[in-house]
Design an enzyme around this catalytic site. Sequence first.
Site, PDB file in Angstrom:
ATOM      1  N   SER A 284      40.443   8.809  41.311  1.00 33.93           N
ATOM      2  CA  SER A 284      41.494   9.135  42.281  1.00 33.93           C
ATOM      3  C   SER A 284      42.539   8.037  42.304  1.00 33.93           C
ATOM      4  O   SER A 284      42.227   6.850  42.121  1.00 33.93           O
ATOM      5  CB  SER A 284      40.894   9.292  43.680  1.00 33.93           C
ATOM      6  OG  SER A 284      41.906   9.443  44.660  1.00 33.93           O
TER       7      SER A 284
ATOM      8  N   TYR B 109      35.899   5.663  49.719  1.00 39.24           N
ATOM      9  CA  TYR B 109      36.300   6.595  48.658  1.00 39.24           C
ATOM     10  C   TYR B 109      36.981   5.852  47.505  1.00 39.24           C
ATOM     11  O   TYR B 109      36.672   6.073  46.329  1.00 39.24           O
ATOM     12  CB  TYR B 109      37.237   7.628  49.271  1.00 39.24           C
ATOM     13  CG  TYR B 109      37.703   8.733  48.362  1.00 39.24           C
ATOM     14  CD1 TYR B 109      36.871   9.807  48.032  1.00 39.24           C
ATOM     15  CD2 TYR B 109      38.993   8.718  47.846  1.00 39.24           C
ATOM     16  CE1 TYR B 109      37.312  10.824  47.208  1.00 39.24           C
ATOM     17  CE2 TYR B 109      39.446   9.736  47.025  1.00 39.24           C
ATOM     18  CZ  TYR B 109      38.609  10.785  46.713  1.00 39.24           C
ATOM     19  OH  TYR B 109      39.057  11.797  45.904  1.00 39.24           O
TER      20      TYR B 109
ATOM     21  N   LYS C 195      35.675   5.509  43.678  1.00 40.08           N
ATOM     22  CA  LYS C 195      36.480   6.069  42.594  1.00 40.08           C
ATOM     23  C   LYS C 195      36.857   5.014  41.561  1.00 40.08           C
ATOM     24  O   LYS C 195      36.975   5.317  40.365  1.00 40.08           O
ATOM     25  CB  LYS C 195      37.729   6.731  43.164  1.00 40.08           C
ATOM     26  CG  LYS C 195      37.445   8.033  43.914  1.00 40.08           C
ATOM     27  CD  LYS C 195      36.717   9.045  43.046  1.00 40.08           C
ATOM     28  CE  LYS C 195      36.663  10.422  43.662  1.00 40.08           C
ATOM     29  NZ  LYS C 195      35.916  11.395  42.820  1.00 40.08           N
TER      30      LYS C 195
END
Length: 301
Positions: free
Chosen positions: A149, A162, A166
């Site tokens: 991401s 997150y 990632k």
Amino acid sequence: MLEGKVIAVTGGGRGIGREIALLCAREGAAVVVNDFGGSLSGDGGDAGPAGDVCAQITSACGQAVANLASVADPDGAASIVQSALDAFGRIDGVVNNAGVSRDRIFHKMSADDWQAVVDVHLDGSYHLARAAAPHFRAQGSGAFVHMTSTSGLIGNVGQANYAAAKMGIVGLSTSIALDMRSFGVRSNCVAPFAWSRMTESIPAETEDQKQRVERLKTMTPDKVAPMVAFLCSDAADEVNGQIFCVRKNEIFLFSLPRPIRSLHRSDGWTVGSLADELLPAIRPSLIPLQVSSDIFAWDPV
């Protein structure tokens, strides 16, 4: 492009994963559709999403089986590979797409929020890749596609868990690419821009935010699927250890981290000499801190 191949897609019951599974099937692959059917935060479970995608594939004369395991569990991840072997006799590609989201500003992020996201994104990608690796090595071929991401590659607010997971996936993919290239195995990353339940939580209070959300809604998940299917195909046999970004009709190839400046002192560095010499030397090369929405602020084509 994928005739005769067997591809496992995690998080394949909804959003980007669903479109990847459907396209891989249309391109001739037999597909293991993995999705335990949990909520965006990772709670609960539902056999419906994976089953629905399999039904759609088989109704179009394709081949698919559902797997409801959680990739956060090593045995669950191994069962995805076993589903491929039991149903189709081999495994040729793994798409690590499954994900959960628990966004919090960092000083309010709990250990549970952190661990739940890392367990699925980073650990889940490892568990499934590790389960498939011996089979890829034995047959002398195989492709891993991992979803990263721009939240990690560039940065975002309220997503330390997150973003860290990632970016960890990028390191995992690069290491797999280096370790397994001599066996004919490839590993690449894709950072998708797409409107899905992972992005529905983006705030839309100000006029600028509302306009951004409306632009995002035009970036449908089906736009991401061709890049992933291509990376699973033999046509991509020269592509290994790379990071791509897909935004509607645009594809970006990201640069890999490399040194940009070097300074040397024959007598070594002190705290004082660092203060006096390092900062003035590197200041022109410092990269401003931004979030991904600023970097990709222009309208998509």
